[in-house]
Design a protein around this motif. Structure first.
Motif, PDB file in Angstrom:
ATOM      1  N   ALA B 148       4.174   7.406   1.224  1.00  0.00           N
ATOM      2  CA  ALA B 148       3.591   6.999  -0.245  1.00  0.00           C
ATOM      3  C   ALA B 148       2.408   6.380  -0.072  1.00  0.00           C
ATOM      4  CB  ALA B 148       4.558   6.209  -1.107  1.00  0.00           C
ATOM      5  N   GLY B 149       1.271   6.499  -0.875  1.00  0.00           N
ATOM      6  CA  GLY B 149       0.026   5.786  -0.759  1.00  0.00           C
ATOM      7  C   GLY B 149      -0.738   5.872  -2.079  1.00  0.00           C
ATOM      8  N   ALA B 150      -1.733   5.088  -2.301  1.00  0.00           N
ATOM      9  CA  ALA B 150      -2.618   5.386  -3.245  1.00  0.00           C
ATOM     10  C   ALA B 150      -4.061   5.008  -2.873  1.00  0.00           C
ATOM     11  CB  ALA B 150      -2.269   4.136  -4.518  1.00  0.00           C
ATOM     12  N   PHE B 151      -5.126   5.606  -3.469  1.00  0.00           N
ATOM     13  CA  PHE B 151      -6.347   5.445  -2.967  1.00  0.00           C
ATOM     14  C   PHE B 151      -7.356   5.520  -4.095  1.00  0.00           C
ATOM     15  CE2 PHE B 151      -8.188   9.842  -2.988  1.00  0.00           C
ATOM     16  CZ  PHE B 151      -6.852  10.600  -3.343  1.00  0.00           C
ATOM     17  N   TRP B 152      -8.404   4.809  -3.884  1.00  0.00           N
ATOM     18  CA  TRP B 152      -9.698   5.266  -4.894  1.00  0.00           C
ATOM     19  C   TRP B 152     -10.950   5.184  -3.950  1.00  0.00           C
ATOM     20  CZ3 TRP B 152      -7.502   0.546  -3.583  1.00  0.00           C
ATOM     21  CH2 TRP B 152      -8.254  -0.547  -3.058  1.00  0.00           C
ATOM     22  N   LEU B 153     -11.999   5.812  -4.935  1.00  0.00           N
ATOM     23  CA  LEU B 153     -13.316   6.023  -4.120  1.00  0.00           C
ATOM     24  C   LEU B 153     -14.193   4.976  -4.840  1.00  0.00           C
ATOM     25  CD1 LEU B 153     -15.127   7.760  -2.781  1.00  0.00           C
ATOM     26  CD2 LEU B 153     -15.617   9.004  -4.735  1.00  0.00           C
ATOM     27  N   ASP B 154     -15.013   4.046  -4.126  1.00  0.00           N
ATOM     28  CA  ASP B 154     -15.851   3.048  -4.576  1.00  0.00           C
ATOM     29  C   ASP B 154     -17.279   3.684  -4.879  1.00  0.00           C
ATOM     30  OD1 ASP B 154     -17.172   2.916  -2.257  1.00  0.00           O
ATOM     31  OD2 ASP B 154     -16.463   1.257  -1.587  1.00  0.00           O
ATOM     32  N   GLU B 155     -18.016   2.921  -5.693  1.00  0.00           N
ATOM     33  CA  GLU B 155     -19.427   3.396  -5.792  1.00  0.00           C
ATOM     34  C   GLU B 155     -20.440   3.979  -4.577  1.00  0.00           C
ATOM     35  OE1 GLU B 155     -20.519   4.192  -8.740  1.00  0.00           O
ATOM     36  OE2 GLU B 155     -18.786   3.373  -9.937  1.00  0.00           O
ATOM     37  N   ALA B 156     -20.222   3.294  -3.451  1.00  0.00           N
ATOM     38  CA  ALA B 156     -20.640   3.839  -2.254  1.00  0.00           C
ATOM     39  C   ALA B 156     -20.220   4.747  -1.492  1.00  0.00           C
ATOM     40  CB  ALA B 156     -20.885   2.461  -1.238  1.00  0.00           C
ATOM     41  N   ASP B 157     -19.035   5.640  -2.075  1.00  0.00           N
ATOM     42  CA  ASP B 157     -18.447   6.905  -1.788  1.00  0.00           C
ATOM     43  C   ASP B 157     -17.603   6.695  -0.455  1.00  0.00           C
ATOM     44  OD1 ASP B 157     -19.091   9.127  -3.186  1.00  0.00           O
ATOM     45  OD2 ASP B 157     -20.745   9.804  -2.176  1.00  0.00           O
ATOM     46  N   VAL B 158     -17.109   5.452  -0.476  1.00  0.00           N
ATOM     47  CA  VAL B 158     -15.955   4.818   0.474  1.00  0.00           C
ATOM     48  C   VAL B 158     -14.638   4.791  -0.257  1.00  0.00           C
ATOM     49  CG1 VAL B 158     -15.194   3.110   1.957  1.00  0.00           C
ATOM     50  CG2 VAL B 158     -17.733   3.158   1.686  1.00  0.00           C
ATOM     51  N   PHE B 159     -13.816   5.706   0.612  1.00  0.00           N
ATOM     52  CA  PHE B 159     -12.284   5.720   0.304  1.00  0.00           C
ATOM     53  C   PHE B 159     -11.580   4.410   0.607  1.00  0.00           C
ATOM     54  CE2 PHE B 159     -13.690  10.346  -0.255  1.00  0.00           C
ATOM     55  CZ  PHE B 159     -12.829  10.499  -1.367  1.00  0.00           C
ATOM     56  N   HIS B 160     -10.790   3.870  -0.513  1.00  0.00           N
ATOM     57  CA  HIS B 160      -9.929   2.805  -0.057  1.00  0.00           C
ATOM     58  C   HIS B 160      -8.362   3.332  -0.141  1.00  0.00           C
ATOM     59  CE1 HIS B 160     -13.055  -0.228  -0.212  1.00  0.00           C
ATOM     60  NE2 HIS B 160     -13.771   0.845  -0.771  1.00  0.00           N
TER      61      HIS B 160
END
Ligand SMILES: [Zn+2]
Lengths: 110, 189
Positions: B148-160
């Motif tokens: 399981a995991g979660a992720f998001w994309l920031d304004e600098a196009d970096v995935f976290h």
């Protein structure tokens, strides 16, 4: 591959993100019920070729349980709906009637 | 006092994309009624951010607020502040039906950065990562191969990415394999 829309988070989830929870809308018979009712509640399940109602959980997503109405023969999905109900909503049964006139499932029918 | 360290001590891998364990992150699981004014105010106080829309992440001056489910948020704050923020959430929400738990030490954090980052994640998670389908500020709970995991994309196009600390090594190896220099598919380019 079965694909279901989670009614809680809106994700169009494929089967590997979901967990099957068995038949939907079971009426629970517990302490005080007859042996026959308890037996049927524990062991007797529908196994239709066609229209079926199931519980699913968006286990790798928002974690919520929900309901799905689908066809076991074709994998066609008629719709998904809230877990907080004891019977399918009108829009789901209408969708099934449009595709499978004359359908029946336990006490439900077209 | 013991020195807290992250699961992989900042391990990194450079291939199709750069995969990096980003160290300790403060994370608070907060459950409650999103419609409650007191709940929304407590989130604002804790992070400076507003409640995000469904499957989005909102940023404030002291942290971020991620949508986990219709009754659950993940608050991202400074690691050193997490215990104090959790305690003040409990004070702010006294009498409200809620749960606030500091889960920082149960988690690991990664970034995936670079031109092929979308492809690297798409190989291991059942999510549509086409540029128009997953945009900055989008947040998604899912699975990464078997965990399981979660992720998001920031304004600098970096995935976290965040996952359980117990599977940090699995996640790092998985992402590094997907980012192997000779494993390019080119599906989004
Ligand atoms: Zn969901």
């Amino acid at each position: 591959m079965l694909i279901l829309d989670c009614p809680y988070c809106g994700v169009r989830a494929e089967e590997t993100e979901l967990h099957a929870g068995g038949e939907a809308h079971l009426k629970r018979f517990g302490p005080g019920s007859s042996d026959e009712d308890f037996h049927d509640y524990l062991f007797m399940r529908e196994n239709p070729r066609g229209v079926h109602f199931e519980r699913w959980r968006h286990v790798s997503g928002c974690g919520k349980w929900f309901h799905a109405a689908r066809c076991t023969q074709t994998l066609e999905v008629f719709g998904t709906y809230s877990a907080q109900t004891t019977e399918p909503p009108q829009q789901i049964t209408d969708a099934i009637s449009a595709k499978r006139p004359g359908w029946t499932w336990r006490g439900l029918s077209d | 006092m013991s020195e807290a360290v992250s699961a992989l001590n900042g391990a990194s891998f450079a291939g199709l994309a750069r995969v990096e364990e980003t160290g300790l992150g403060g994370m608070i699981t907060l459950r409650g009624d999103f419609a409650s004014a007191a709940f929304r105010a407590a989130v604002k106080t804790a992070t400076g951010g507003d409640l995000p829309d469904t499957r989005r992440i909102a940023f404030g001056d002291r942290g971020a607020v991620a949508w986990m489910s219709p009754d659950e948020l993940l608050l991202l704050v400074d690691y050193a502040e997490a215990a104090a923020v959790t305690a003040s959430l409990a004070r702010d929400l006294a009498g409200e039906h809620h749960m606030a738990v500091n889960v920082s030490d149960a988690r690991a954090c990664f970034t995936v950065n670079g031109a092929s980052a979308r492809e690297v994640i798409a190989k291991v998670a059942p999510v549509d990562l086409a540029p128009g389908q997953f945009a900055p500020g989008d947040f998604r709970r899912t699975r990464f191969a078997q965990v399981a995991g979660a992720f998001w994309l920031d304004e600098a196009d970096v995935f976290h990415i965040v996952c359980f600390r117990s599977v940090a090594a699995y996640m790092f190896n998985l992402l590094s394999t997907a980012a192997h220099p000779q494993a390019r598919v080119g599906v989004y380019s």
